[in-house]
Design a protein around this motif. Structure first.
Motif, PDB file in Angstrom:
ATOM      1  N   THR A  47       0.835  -1.208   0.000  1.00 55.54           N
ATOM      2  CA  THR A  47       0.000   0.000   0.000  1.00 55.54           C
ATOM      3  C   THR A  47       0.867   1.254   0.000  1.00 55.54           C
ATOM      4  O   THR A  47       1.999   1.245   0.488  1.00 55.54           O
ATOM      5  CB  THR A  47      -0.938   0.054   1.221  1.00 55.54           C
ATOM      6  OG1 THR A  47      -0.157   0.072   2.413  1.00 55.54           O
ATOM      7  CG2 THR A  47      -1.892  -1.133   1.231  1.00 55.54           C
ATOM      8  N   ILE A  48       0.301   2.305  -0.556  1.00 57.15           N
ATOM      9  CA  ILE A  48       0.899   3.630  -0.406  1.00 57.15           C
ATOM     10  C   ILE A  48      -0.175   4.545   0.176  1.00 57.15           C
ATOM     11  O   ILE A  48      -1.360   4.374  -0.109  1.00 57.15           O
ATOM     12  CB  ILE A  48       1.464   4.189  -1.723  1.00 57.15           C
ATOM     13  CG1 ILE A  48       0.366   4.466  -2.740  1.00 57.15           C
ATOM     14  CG2 ILE A  48       2.502   3.274  -2.322  1.00 57.15           C
ATOM     15  CD1 ILE A  48       0.859   5.329  -3.885  1.00 57.15           C
ATOM     16  N   PRO A  49       0.220   5.493   1.011  1.00 52.38           N
ATOM     17  CA  PRO A  49      -0.769   6.360   1.653  1.00 52.38           C
ATOM     18  C   PRO A  49      -1.385   7.353   0.669  1.00 52.38           C
ATOM     19  O   PRO A  49      -0.683   7.951  -0.145  1.00 52.38           O
ATOM     20  CB  PRO A  49       0.037   7.094   2.733  1.00 52.38           C
ATOM     21  CG  PRO A  49       1.455   7.006   2.300  1.00 52.38           C
ATOM     22  CD  PRO A  49       1.590   5.763   1.481  1.00 52.38           C
ATOM     23  N   PHE A  50      -2.687   7.486   0.741  1.00 50.33           N
ATOM     24  CA  PHE A  50      -3.444   8.451  -0.074  1.00 50.33           C
ATOM     25  C   PHE A  50      -4.583   8.968   0.804  1.00 50.33           C
ATOM     26  O   PHE A  50      -5.739   8.600   0.611  1.00 50.33           O
ATOM     27  CB  PHE A  50      -3.959   7.766  -1.342  1.00 50.33           C
ATOM     28  CG  PHE A  50      -4.833   8.622  -2.230  1.00 50.33           C
ATOM     29  CD1 PHE A  50      -4.628   9.986  -2.374  1.00 50.33           C
ATOM     30  CD2 PHE A  50      -5.872   8.034  -2.944  1.00 50.33           C
ATOM     31  CE1 PHE A  50      -5.441  10.757  -3.203  1.00 50.33           C
ATOM     32  CE2 PHE A  50      -6.691   8.789  -3.778  1.00 50.33           C
ATOM     33  CZ  PHE A  50      -6.480  10.154  -3.903  1.00 50.33           C
ATOM     34  N   PRO A  51      -4.269   9.809   1.805  1.00 49.80           N
ATOM     35  CA  PRO A  51      -5.278  10.257   2.766  1.00 49.80           C
ATOM     36  C   PRO A  51      -6.530  10.838   2.119  1.00 49.80           C
ATOM     37  O   PRO A  51      -7.645  10.593   2.578  1.00 49.80           O
ATOM     38  CB  PRO A  51      -4.544  11.315   3.605  1.00 49.80           C
ATOM     39  CG  PRO A  51      -3.100  10.990   3.451  1.00 49.80           C
ATOM     40  CD  PRO A  51      -2.944  10.380   2.085  1.00 49.80           C
ATOM     41  N   ASN A  52      -6.363  11.565   1.009  1.00 51.88           N
ATOM     42  CA  ASN A  52      -7.520  12.174   0.344  1.00 51.88           C
ATOM     43  C   ASN A  52      -8.340  11.172  -0.451  1.00 51.88           C
ATOM     44  O   ASN A  52      -9.375  11.519  -1.020  1.00 51.88           O
ATOM     45  CB  ASN A  52      -7.078  13.317  -0.568  1.00 51.88           C
ATOM     46  CG  ASN A  52      -6.741  14.575   0.213  1.00 51.88           C
ATOM     47  OD1 ASN A  52      -7.221  14.765   1.325  1.00 51.88           O
ATOM     48  ND2 ASN A  52      -5.912  15.424  -0.342  1.00 51.88           N
ATOM     49  N   GLY A  53      -7.888   9.921  -0.499  1.00 48.50           N
ATOM     50  CA  GLY A  53      -8.652   8.893  -1.184  1.00 48.50           C
ATOM     51  C   GLY A  53      -9.988   8.625  -0.525  1.00 48.50           C
ATOM     52  O   GLY A  53     -10.905   8.090  -1.146  1.00 48.50           O
ATOM     53  N   ILE A  54     -10.083   8.988   0.735  1.00 51.35           N
ATOM     54  CA  ILE A  54     -11.333   8.762   1.470  1.00 51.35           C
ATOM     55  C   ILE A  54     -12.445   9.671   0.952  1.00 51.35           C
ATOM     56  O   ILE A  54     -13.632   9.412   1.169  1.00 51.35           O
ATOM     57  CB  ILE A  54     -11.108   8.963   2.987  1.00 51.35           C
ATOM     58  CG1 ILE A  54     -12.193   8.259   3.790  1.00 51.35           C
ATOM     59  CG2 ILE A  54     -11.008  10.436   3.338  1.00 51.35           C
ATOM     60  CD1 ILE A  54     -11.869   8.106   5.258  1.00 51.35           C
ATOM     61  N   ILE A  55     -12.054  10.722   0.219  1.00 57.40           N
ATOM     62  CA  ILE A  55     -13.032  11.671  -0.316  1.00 57.40           C
ATOM     63  C   ILE A  55     -13.486  11.182  -1.681  1.00 57.40           C
ATOM     64  O   ILE A  55     -12.729  11.184  -2.659  1.00 57.40           O
ATOM     65  CB  ILE A  55     -12.435  13.084  -0.418  1.00 57.40           C
ATOM     66  CG1 ILE A  55     -12.000  13.562   0.964  1.00 57.40           C
ATOM     67  CG2 ILE A  55     -13.437  14.052  -1.060  1.00 57.40           C
ATOM     68  CD1 ILE A  55     -11.121  14.792   0.949  1.00 57.40           C
ATOM     69  N   ASP A  56     -14.724  10.713  -1.744  1.00 58.50           N
ATOM     70  CA  ASP A  56     -15.317  10.380  -3.033  1.00 58.50           C
ATOM     71  C   ASP A  56     -16.724  10.967  -3.077  1.00 58.50           C
ATOM     72  O   ASP A  56     -17.262  11.389  -2.058  1.00 58.50           O
ATOM     73  CB  ASP A  56     -15.294   8.877  -3.330  1.00 58.50           C
ATOM     74  CG  ASP A  56     -16.090   8.063  -2.314  1.00 58.50           C
ATOM     75  OD1 ASP A  56     -16.792   8.655  -1.468  1.00 58.50           O
ATOM     76  OD2 ASP A  56     -16.004   6.823  -2.373  1.00 58.50           O
ATOM     77  N   ILE A  57     -17.280  11.029  -4.254  1.00 57.36           N
ATOM     78  CA  ILE A  57     -18.532  11.751  -4.455  1.00 57.36           C
ATOM     79  C   ILE A  57     -19.655  10.753  -4.710  1.00 57.36           C
ATOM     80  O   ILE A  57     -19.848  10.307  -5.838  1.00 57.36           O
ATOM     81  CB  ILE A  57     -18.410  12.758  -5.629  1.00 57.36           C
ATOM     82  CG1 ILE A  57     -17.145  13.612  -5.486  1.00 57.36           C
ATOM     83  CG2 ILE A  57     -19.659  13.648  -5.702  1.00 57.36           C
ATOM     84  CD1 ILE A  57     -17.005  14.355  -4.177  1.00 57.36           C
ATOM     85  N   ASP A  58     -20.374  10.408  -3.647  1.00 61.88           N
ATOM     86  CA  ASP A  58     -21.478   9.454  -3.764  1.00 61.88           C
ATOM     87  C   ASP A  58     -22.841  10.078  -3.483  1.00 61.88           C
ATOM     88  O   ASP A  58     -23.850   9.626  -3.999  1.00 61.88           O
ATOM     89  CB  ASP A  58     -21.282   8.278  -2.802  1.00 61.88           C
ATOM     90  CG  ASP A  58     -20.196   7.321  -3.277  1.00 61.88           C
ATOM     91  OD1 ASP A  58     -20.078   7.136  -4.506  1.00 61.88           O
ATOM     92  OD2 ASP A  58     -19.467   6.785  -2.440  1.00 61.88           O
ATOM     93  N   THR A  59     -22.862  11.108  -2.628  1.00 63.29           N
ATOM     94  CA  THR A  59     -24.129  11.693  -2.177  1.00 63.29           C
ATOM     95  C   THR A  59     -24.105  13.211  -2.360  1.00 63.29           C
ATOM     96  O   THR A  59     -23.033  13.809  -2.512  1.00 63.29           O
ATOM     97  CB  THR A  59     -24.358  11.393  -0.683  1.00 63.29           C
ATOM     98  OG1 THR A  59     -23.348  12.102   0.087  1.00 63.29           O
ATOM     99  CG2 THR A  59     -24.267   9.893  -0.390  1.00 63.29           C
ATOM    100  N   PRO A  60     -25.275  13.860  -2.305  1.00 61.88           N
ATOM    101  CA  PRO A  60     -25.291  15.334  -2.374  1.00 61.88           C
ATOM    102  C   PRO A  60     -24.451  15.972  -1.278  1.00 61.88           C
ATOM    103  O   PRO A  60     -23.805  17.005  -1.505  1.00 61.88           O
ATOM    104  CB  PRO A  60     -26.781  15.655  -2.210  1.00 61.88           C
ATOM    105  CG  PRO A  60     -27.494  14.467  -2.763  1.00 61.88           C
ATOM    106  CD  PRO A  60     -26.639  13.287  -2.354  1.00 61.88           C
ATOM    107  N   ASP A  61     -24.398  15.337  -0.102  1.00 59.91           N
ATOM    108  CA  ASP A  61     -23.589  15.869   0.995  1.00 59.91           C
ATOM    109  C   ASP A  61     -22.097  15.814   0.643  1.00 59.91           C
ATOM    110  O   ASP A  61     -21.346  16.757   0.919  1.00 59.91           O
ATOM    111  CB  ASP A  61     -23.870  15.088   2.282  1.00 59.91           C
ATOM    112  CG  ASP A  61     -23.226  15.731   3.499  1.00 59.91           C
ATOM    113  OD1 ASP A  61     -23.386  16.959   3.672  1.00 59.91           O
ATOM    114  OD2 ASP A  61     -22.552  15.012   4.267  1.00 59.91           O
ATOM    115  N   ASP A  62     -21.666  14.709   0.028  1.00 62.01           N
ATOM    116  CA  ASP A  62     -20.274  14.601  -0.412  1.00 62.01           C
ATOM    117  C   ASP A  62     -19.936  15.735  -1.380  1.00 62.01           C
ATOM    118  O   ASP A  62     -18.860  16.346  -1.305  1.00 62.01           O
ATOM    119  CB  ASP A  62     -20.021  13.276  -1.138  1.00 62.01           C
ATOM    120  CG  ASP A  62     -20.153  12.062  -0.237  1.00 62.01           C
ATOM    121  OD1 ASP A  62     -20.032  12.203   0.989  1.00 62.01           O
ATOM    122  OD2 ASP A  62     -20.397  10.962  -0.779  1.00 62.01           O
TER     123      ASP A  62
END
Length: 194
Positions: free
Chosen positions: A174-189
């Motif tokens: 693995t390599i770290p990608f902290p911003n990988g947790i941000i994805d666009i699934d909902t209007p709130d996202d």
């Protein structure tokens, strides 16, 4: 000689978002244009974009980009068929590909630097899996050596690449990608992103 192909998975209907996430505009580009442009800047080819729902509306956004644009007519059956569609095309047009990089269009913080780091790390690992780590999970972007291609082709329904990652924990780097947790699934996202 290692040769990496790229598959961008962009076939979903974005039901939770209520509008095609592929066409969400962020920093003057649609999410699909951003990931396609990023993929095309690294030393990997071909770049295959798999569309499905709304393909007729979304396709023109990246026409002329240099990517191979194909359509998964079975997109409604889930991620498994989209991976199969992309990998089948990849192997048809470039039969000596040694690795495949799977990307999603709804992770807006994927960068050229990240993808180059992934590929560089992966090529040092011989024949394994290289994935990104974020939150308490690992996932896309992810690179698979060709020995996993039969397993990718056997995915069905909603099964995605994560299934294969979890089946082979000792073969994953693995390599770290902290911003990988941000994805666009909902209007709130989407609201948080914008």
């Amino acid at each position: 000689m290692r040769h990496t192909g790229i598959i961008i998975l962009a076939a979903g209907a974005s039901q939770r978002l209520g509008t095609p996430k592929q066409q969400v505009i962020y920093q003057q580009q649609s999410l699909l244009q951003r990931i396609t442009d990023t993929a095309l800047t690294i030393d990997a080819e071909p770049v295959v974009v798999v569309l499905g729902a709304y393909a007729d509306n979304i396709g023109p956004d990246i026409a002329g980009s240099g990517a191979d644009i194909i359509v998964n007519t079975n997109w409604h059956t889930g991620m498994g068929s989209t991976i199969q569609t992309g990998l089948s095309h990849l192997l048809r047009v470039y039969d000596n590909v040694s690795d495949v990089l799977l990307l999603l269009c709804d992770q807006p913080f994927i960068t050229t630097h990240l993808l180059r780091e992934l590929i560089s790390t992966h090529h040092q690992q011989h024949d394994n899996i290289t994935a990104c780590a974020y939150g308490n999970t690992i996932g896309t972007p992810v690179l698979f050596h060709k020995k996993y291609f039969p397993q990718l082709m056997a995915l069905s329904g909603q099964e995605g690449a994560k299934k294969i990652i979890l089946q082979h924990p000792d073969e994953v780097t693995t390599i770290p990608f902290p911003n990988g947790i941000i994805d666009i699934d909902t209007p709130d996202d989407l609201h948080k992103l914008l």
